[in-house]
Structures are given as C-alpha cells and as structure tokens.
Design a protein around this motif. Sequence first.
Motif, mmCIF file in Angstrom:
data_model
loop_
_atom_site.group_PDB
_atom_site.id
_atom_site.type_symbol
_atom_site.label_atom_id
_atom_site.label_comp_id
_atom_site.label_asym_id
_atom_site.label_seq_id
_atom_site.Cartn_x
_atom_site.Cartn_y
_atom_site.Cartn_z
ATOM 1 N N ILE A 56 0.857 -1.203 0.000
ATOM 2 C CA ILE A 56 0.000 0.000 0.000
ATOM 3 C C ILE A 56 0.886 1.244 0.000
ATOM 4 O O ILE A 56 0.667 2.197 -0.757
ATOM 5 C CB ILE A 56 -0.942 -0.011 1.235
ATOM 6 N N ILE A 57 1.911 1.212 0.843
ATOM 7 C CA ILE A 57 2.829 2.358 0.915
ATOM 8 C C ILE A 57 3.494 2.587 -0.437
ATOM 9 O O ILE A 57 3.540 3.707 -0.941
ATOM 10 C CB ILE A 57 3.893 2.125 2.021
ATOM 11 N N GLU A 175 3.111 18.612 0.796
ATOM 12 C CA GLU A 175 1.659 18.405 0.656
ATOM 13 C C GLU A 175 1.347 17.078 -0.019
ATOM 14 O O GLU A 175 0.410 16.374 0.374
ATOM 15 C CB GLU A 175 1.051 19.540 -0.172
ATOM 16 N N ASP A 176 2.148 16.742 -1.019
ATOM 17 C CA ASP A 176 1.981 15.438 -1.690
ATOM 18 C C ASP A 176 2.128 14.301 -0.682
ATOM 19 O O ASP A 176 1.377 13.334 -0.685
ATOM 20 C CB ASP A 176 3.055 15.244 -2.763
ATOM 21 N N MET A 177 3.144 14.406 0.155
ATOM 22 C CA MET A 177 3.396 13.339 1.133
ATOM 23 C C MET A 177 2.276 13.300 2.176
ATOM 24 O O MET A 177 1.854 12.227 2.602
ATOM 25 C CB MET A 177 4.770 13.534 1.804
ATOM 26 N N THR A 182 -2.224 10.235 4.086
ATOM 27 C CA THR A 182 -3.653 10.166 4.381
ATOM 28 C C THR A 182 -4.269 8.960 3.667
ATOM 29 O O THR A 182 -5.029 8.193 4.262
ATOM 30 C CB THR A 182 -4.338 11.479 3.927
ATOM 31 N N GLN A 183 -3.896 8.766 2.411
ATOM 32 C CA GLN A 183 -4.388 7.627 1.636
ATOM 33 C C GLN A 183 -3.919 6.297 2.240
ATOM 34 O O GLN A 183 -4.679 5.346 2.363
ATOM 35 C CB GLN A 183 -3.884 7.706 0.187
ATOM 36 N N ILE A 184 -2.637 6.257 2.570
ATOM 37 C CA ILE A 184 -2.042 5.011 3.089
ATOM 38 C C ILE A 184 -2.769 4.570 4.364
ATOM 39 O O ILE A 184 -3.205 3.416 4.478
ATOM 40 C CB ILE A 184 -0.533 5.215 3.386
ATOM 41 N N PHE A 185 -2.931 5.487 5.297
ATOM 42 C CA PHE A 185 -3.533 5.082 6.573
ATOM 43 C C PHE A 185 -5.026 4.796 6.429
ATOM 44 O O PHE A 185 -5.554 3.926 7.127
ATOM 45 C CB PHE A 185 -3.214 6.104 7.669
ATOM 46 N N LYS A 186 -5.668 5.488 5.483
ATOM 47 C CA LYS A 186 -7.075 5.157 5.195
ATOM 48 C C LYS A 186 -7.164 3.739 4.659
ATOM 49 O O LYS A 186 -7.994 2.939 5.078
ATOM 50 C CB LYS A 186 -7.614 6.107 4.113
ATOM 51 N N LEU A 190 -7.223 2.543 9.213
ATOM 52 C CA LEU A 190 -6.995 3.201 10.509
ATOM 53 C C LEU A 190 -7.866 4.440 10.693
ATOM 54 O O LEU A 190 -8.109 5.195 9.758
ATOM 55 C CB LEU A 190 -5.520 3.603 10.634
ATOM 56 N N ASP A 191 -8.296 4.615 11.935
ATOM 57 C CA ASP A 191 -8.927 5.856 12.358
ATOM 58 C C ASP A 191 -7.784 6.718 12.895
ATOM 59 O O ASP A 191 -7.153 6.357 13.879
ATOM 60 C CB ASP A 191 -9.946 5.526 13.454
#
Length: 572
Positions: A56-57, A175-177, A182-186, A190-191
């Motif tokens: 995912i990362i 900002e990209d990171m 945000t995408q990775i943890f979603k 994860l909450d």
Amino acid sequence: MRLSKMYFRTLREIPSDAEIPSHQLLLRAGLIRKLASGIYGYMPMGYRVIRKIEQIIREEMNEKGAQELLMSAVQPAELWIESGRWSDFGPEMFRLKDRNEREFCLGPTHEEIFTDIVRDEVKSYKDLPINLYQIQTKYRDEKRPRFGLMRCREFIMKDAYSFDRDWEGLNRVYEDMYDAYTQIFKRCGLDFRAVEADTGAMGGSDSHEFTAMSEFGEGKIAYCENCSYGATVEKATCDSAIPEQHEASLELREIHTPNVKTIDELTKFLEIPGKKLLKTLIFSAKNELVAAVLLGHRELNIVKLVNALGVQEHELEFATEEDILQCTGAAVGFAGPIGLKNIKMLVDREVPLEKNTVIGANKTDYHIANVNYGRDFVGDHILDLRMVEEGDSCPLCGSGVKLARGIEVGQIFKLGTKYSEAMNGTYTDEGMKEKNIVMGCYGIGVSRTMAAIIEQHHDGDGIRWPLSVAPYHVMIAVVNVKDELQMEMGEKLYRELLSNQIEALLDDRDERAGVKFKDADLLGIPIRITIGKRASEGIVEFKLRKEKDKEELSYGHVISRITAILKEAGIQ
Ligand code: ATP
Ligand code: MG
C-alpha cells in the motif's frame, strides 16, 4: 496455503509479559516471535501483513513520483559527525566498530546517507526535484522497548527524503506526502488524525504526525472539534487560561513549612489552590543549571524547555542534590525564584499573571508568601513552558481543546537546509549560483502500523483484519477431514479461489471444528467458509469475521459473493 502444511502455531493463553491487545494478539496468533527485548522476527502469516502494508505504501508513494531504492543499514560515523548528530543522537544509537577500529552505527534514520548520495550526484537545478524512499530495518536502542511492535529496538520503517531547489518545491512535495500518508492510513483501515508536531532530533521547521487513535497509544494529542486544529501535546501551544488578576500586591512574608516539600503537601498545608503556588524545577543542561518556573498546578512540557534551551532531550537532567544546594542554599523541595545563584531562569507566561503567590524560600523548611512577578523577581525569559490541558483554548478558534491518546504511525518534516548546509549539499541554479538543496523527510513505522491496526481491529476472540491488509482473504474450514465429500469440496473451492486470485487458506487439519473456528477468529481472516454436513446438498456456511451472523450459501454462489466483497473493498 493448506494449514496442515503451514508453519504456524497459535497460543490459547495470553503471554504474561504482553500488556496491550496488539502485543498479546501478535504473539497468540503466532505472527511474531521475540528474540530479545524489543527485537522480533516476523513469522510467515505476520510477514504477509507487513508485505501488504508495504505494498500500500509503495503504491501511494509511487503515485506521487517518489522512487524506491535500498540503502545500507550500516552507516559510517563520518557522515554523522559531519551533520553534527553523532553526539546529538545519544544513547539511542547502536554503535559498532569494524576490525580496523573504524566507527559505524546501525541506522536509526537515514538523513545523512541520502544527503550524501544526492550531493554527489546532483549538480544542477535541472537534476531537482527528487524524492527517494526505502522500506528498511531501523535500529534504535530505545530506553524502554515495549508493547510488542509498538516500541522496538529493531523495526521496519519506510523513510523518504525529498530534495528541492527551494521552499516552494518543498512545500509542494510536503503536501503530496501529506496526501499520500492520508491515503495510506485510510487504506490500512486506521482511524487517525494528522496533527502538528515537534521536529525533535530531526531538526527543521514544520512537521506533522499521523496518529492512530487508541487508548493504549503512548502519544497524546490535543485537538479541537470546532475547527481543524490538532497537535501533539508536546507541540500544542497554550494560551494562558488565567484571566488578569486585580488583587492588590501584598507584602512578602516568610512562612515556616517544616518538611513540606511537594506541591501537593503545600496545597494541603497552606489550604490554597495549586495555582497560587509557583514551582521551581531545577535542571542541568550540558553542565549549565537551569530553573523552570511555572504555576503549581501545571505540568512542565520538557520538549518546550529543551527547544528553548537549544539542547537535545538526553542532554537535560534533573539537577543533583549538590547542584540544588549550591544554587539555592537549601535542601531539595525549597527552591524558589528569589535569590537563585548562577542559574538561567525560564518562566512560564502564566506566572506574571498570578498575584501573591507562594514560592520556596531557598531556605530549608521555609516558603515565602505574596510573591509577585516583576516586583520580587524576574526571569531571563518568559515563554510557553507548560503542557496543554483539556479545555485550554484552541489557538485557532478559541474553543476548548480535547485530549486523546494515540499511536504515532508516521511523521513528516520540512527539514529545509539543515543537512544540506552541514554536509555541503548544493546545486547550481539558472544563474550559475551555488545554492543549498532544500530537503524534507517522511517516515512511516511499518511494523508499528501493523500493531496499530490490531489495536483498532480486534475483539475478545482475536484480530479482525481489514481486507486490505489481511494475511489471507478467506479461510475454508473443513469440519471433518475424514469425510471424503467435505474434503473434496474444500479442495475444489480452494483451487477455484486461487484461480480467481483470491488468497485462501484451507484448514485441512485433523482437528475439531471448534479448534478451527477459534484459530480462524484469532488469526482474523475476514471471510470464513465452513464445509460441513450439508456439503452433500451443495451447501456451505458463510461468515464474516467482523459480524456475528452466519449464513448458508449454495456452493455455486460462493465465488461471486466473495468477489463482490473484495471488489467493494477495492481489492479486485
Ligand atoms: P517516537 O516518538 O514514537 O519515539 P519518533 O518520532 O522518534 O518516534 P520518527 O523518527 O519520526 O520516530 O520515525 C518515523 C516512524 O517510525 C514513527 O512515526 C513511528 O511510526 C516509527 N517508529 C519510531 N520509533 C519506533 C520504534 N522504536 N519502534 C517501532 N516503530 C518506531
Ligand atoms: Mg516521529
């Protein structure tokens, strides 16, 4: 994979040294094995989860144009001496020497190494920007390794380093990171919250931490429900919560307080609230004595103190009894800001607002009452030194902040030119002028993320992996392996699932159904298909790990049902 052939072992009992659910479940499900304090190996099923998280990362980092590479974990001391961090990193660094007495460390992080390779290869502005990342084992000799994969001495990290011509470029990649994280943890289910953070030993300016919410988290954040503000408690700015006092200043008065030393003892002895007391904490920082003065009921924020002094956290220690005697002339417990000798005094900004306070008298068994800032003492600096508290006003909108616990799963930093200046990382711009490369760095704790996911996704029976990171999607439990029909159907379904790229486990062990169900629940496989008595009628049982209900399904519908679930989860 057939469970009869699989190398795995589950435990029924909770290992005695495992205090939090993720640690207990990682061990009970046989996903990790401990080798030494804070050092673990990943067993086949656990390693599959790690690889899913890594994938995912990778996808999200690649999407933002970052490129993967792999650097060495063994790093020469010279690079760290160049950046000035060989000493700054302190006892957390694993250090070693080779046979020729040359010094190395096992990388706790890789700013120096990446700066080194990029400075050698980047010449002109045309070579920039670059964003490089790796997924690699990191080493930190943590003071208190604990909670399984949460705080290890060896752990897996994704670390990325960006190199830009200027701050504008850095702001863009930052900002990209932020978006990628945000995408990775979603996607990991994860909450979490992204909050402002201190930059610590990395240095630099802005930073955000990604915190997975959990009551067992070691981190604490302050956040506002009314606006977007959020920060780690170390970082959170505190406005004064004290209205200006209009009391008249009273005359100083010495009070006899035999053996009354702590704030608690004093509030009881004098029958006054903590905010009417000043506490004076004495430290030694790089051999210099420092006093921090704040209202009695407040907690000192060490990170704010360390930042104000420009030292590293490990360079700050509580002063010894001797030091205290030398600067106060009294025993420990009676220090106060009037008449301290040879010491730098930092005063929290609430202190001047409170009137007629009680302080230690710098005389054993005595305190002084009616002390007022300005009239009776002044500090070298007035600044925000305290720890935020629930209900303090939000620095953005003024409403009361809330506090919550969480697990730091990632952090991003704007480093600026800290490393490129120290290590001479330059490029020539359009006008042929030599300039420092502007850097950022971005870390994710891969193994810690695995633990955080378990903290948020488990119940009394075991783990409940989100489909995106589950070691396998489907568990086929054959109730009676001696029943030919059941076994045949199990095998057939297993092969069909595999040919549909669905990751399946076939529990073909000669065990009771109860044992199989317990293991399936403990392992947290999201979908379970049970093949039992009704196999002869072409009927199987379908169950989702996260739901209680079971359902009978005709064999012909199983694949389409599973495919639909995977599609909905974005897996297929
Ligand atoms: P912490 O404050 O928890 O010690 P850190 O701020 O020092 O962490 P970073 O240098 O930001 O950590 O490292 C990037 C990520 O690596 C962290 O966000 C965290 O998820 C992970 N990480 C850091 N230290 C450990 C550790 N000892 N064990 C497992 N994961 C860790
Ligand atoms: Mg961090």
